[in-house]
Design a protein around this motif. Structure first.
Motif, PDB file in Angstrom:
ATOM      1  N   LYS A  18     -25.176   4.799 -23.363  1.00 56.78           N
ATOM      2  CA  LYS A  18     -23.846   4.217 -23.560  1.00 56.78           C
ATOM      3  C   LYS A  18     -23.683   3.685 -24.983  1.00 56.78           C
ATOM      4  O   LYS A  18     -22.637   3.878 -25.618  1.00 56.78           O
ATOM      5  CB  LYS A  18     -23.590   3.094 -22.542  1.00 56.78           C
ATOM      6  N   GLY A  19     -24.721   3.041 -25.507  1.00 54.91           N
ATOM      7  CA  GLY A  19     -24.648   2.540 -26.875  1.00 54.91           C
ATOM      8  C   GLY A  19     -24.430   3.658 -27.879  1.00 54.91           C
ATOM      9  O   GLY A  19     -23.632   3.536 -28.817  1.00 54.91           O
ATOM     10  N   GLU A  20     -25.118   4.767 -27.677  1.00 52.05           N
ATOM     11  CA  GLU A  20     -24.964   5.922 -28.573  1.00 52.05           C
ATOM     12  C   GLU A  20     -23.582   6.548 -28.432  1.00 52.05           C
ATOM     13  O   GLU A  20     -22.985   6.998 -29.420  1.00 52.05           O
ATOM     14  CB  GLU A  20     -26.053   6.957 -28.268  1.00 52.05           C
ATOM     15  N   TYR A  41     -15.984  -3.898 -27.520  1.00 52.56           N
ATOM     16  CA  TYR A  41     -16.244  -3.186 -26.266  1.00 52.56           C
ATOM     17  C   TYR A  41     -16.017  -4.128 -25.102  1.00 52.56           C
ATOM     18  O   TYR A  41     -16.524  -5.254 -25.082  1.00 52.56           O
ATOM     19  CB  TYR A  41     -17.683  -2.651 -26.229  1.00 52.56           C
ATOM     20  N   VAL A  42     -15.257  -3.691 -24.100  1.00 53.04           N
ATOM     21  CA  VAL A  42     -14.953  -4.488 -22.913  1.00 53.04           C
ATOM     22  C   VAL A  42     -15.686  -3.885 -21.720  1.00 53.04           C
ATOM     23  O   VAL A  42     -15.484  -2.710 -21.385  1.00 53.04           O
ATOM     24  CB  VAL A  42     -13.435  -4.507 -22.626  1.00 53.04           C
ATOM     25  N   GLY A  43     -16.535  -4.680 -21.068  1.00 54.99           N
ATOM     26  CA  GLY A  43     -17.285  -4.195 -19.914  1.00 54.99           C
ATOM     27  C   GLY A  43     -17.683  -5.331 -19.001  1.00 54.99           C
ATOM     28  O   GLY A  43     -17.465  -6.504 -19.327  1.00 54.99           O
ATOM     29  N   ASP A  58     -23.585  -3.123 -20.260  1.00 56.19           N
ATOM     30  CA  ASP A  58     -22.476  -2.979 -21.206  1.00 56.19           C
ATOM     31  C   ASP A  58     -22.700  -3.860 -22.429  1.00 56.19           C
ATOM     32  O   ASP A  58     -22.444  -3.450 -23.564  1.00 56.19           O
ATOM     33  CB  ASP A  58     -21.150  -3.347 -20.534  1.00 56.19           C
ATOM     34  N   ARG A  59     -23.160  -5.076 -22.182  1.00 55.62           N
ATOM     35  CA  ARG A  59     -23.437  -5.997 -23.299  1.00 55.62           C
ATOM     36  C   ARG A  59     -24.492  -5.402 -24.231  1.00 55.62           C
ATOM     37  O   ARG A  59     -24.341  -5.408 -25.452  1.00 55.62           O
ATOM     38  CB  ARG A  59     -23.916  -7.349 -22.771  1.00 55.62           C
TER      39      ARG A  59
END
Length: 205
Positions: free
Chosen positions: A142-144, A160-162, A167-168
């Motif tokens: 996800k980061g990539e 980024y909203v999660g 997600d963080r």
């Protein structure tokens, strides 16, 4: 800030009831799967990549059988989501419309290829988003994938909203601020901003 990148499950919508029905129908066709899933089972794996979900939900099933069964689950899931959609959080369409006037909007989710498109098709929200990405298309974390969206769209100051700690960590690895959707599925201690409801985004930005 010039843009907002969203997670999908637990941030924009709650698809669990539809997904649960699709998966349980499939599990009932596979004796080796064991008992059917509950909502709590799915809440515990939201935000993970498909391979991680498979390992957590079916740890005692042979890997080859497990992968084949999971593929059947995902196909039925997409079919059912295409007919019923999920449950949008309150005011999603109104908030996205407001935000899209000032910011570029994107989605990065840990889902299979076709999942975001199914969300778009059923809920008719594609018009608010500039681009999207997922590991089903890229094979990346996800980061990539967040970095890919940032680079591909020449973003200068995204957030980024999660709703999960994954997600963080993804936002952190991409080097951008994280906004915690507290109303979602996860529990996160560290964040740059917090949302009690999706509508709080308008107050925040």
């Amino acid at each position: 800030m010039d843009s907002i990148i969203f997670d999908l499950d637990g941030t924009i919508w709650d698809p669990i009831d539809t997904v649960l029905e699709a998966w349980n129908r499939t599990i009932e066709e596979h004796d080796e799967a064991g008992q059917t899933m509950t909502r709590a089972d799915f809440e515990g794996v939201m935000g993970l990549q498909v391979k991680e979900i498979e390992e957590k939900l079916f740890p005692d099933v042979d890997e080859e059988v497990r992968s084949r069964m999971l593929q059947a689950c995902l196909e039925r899931e997409e079919e059912l989501l295409g007919k019923r959609g999920g449950r949008l959080y309150p005011d999603v369409e109104k908030v996205l419309e407001t935000l899209s006037r000032s910011y570029k909007l994107f989605i990065v989710s840990n889902c299979q290829d076709g999942y975001i498109e199914t969300f778009y098709d059923y809920h008719k929200l594609e018009r608010f988003f500039e681009d999207f990405e997922n590991p089903g298309r890229t094979g990346l974390s996800k980061g990539e994938n967040i970095k890919l969206i940032v680079e591909r769209n020449n973003l200068k100051a995204p957030v980024y909203v999660g709703d999960t700690d994954g997600d963080r960590k993804a936002a952190e690895s991409a080097g951008i601020p994280f906004v915690y959707a507290k109303y979602g599925f996860g529990h996160v201690e560290k964040h740059d901003e917090v949302l009690e409801t999706f509508g709080d985004l308008v107050k925040l930005y």
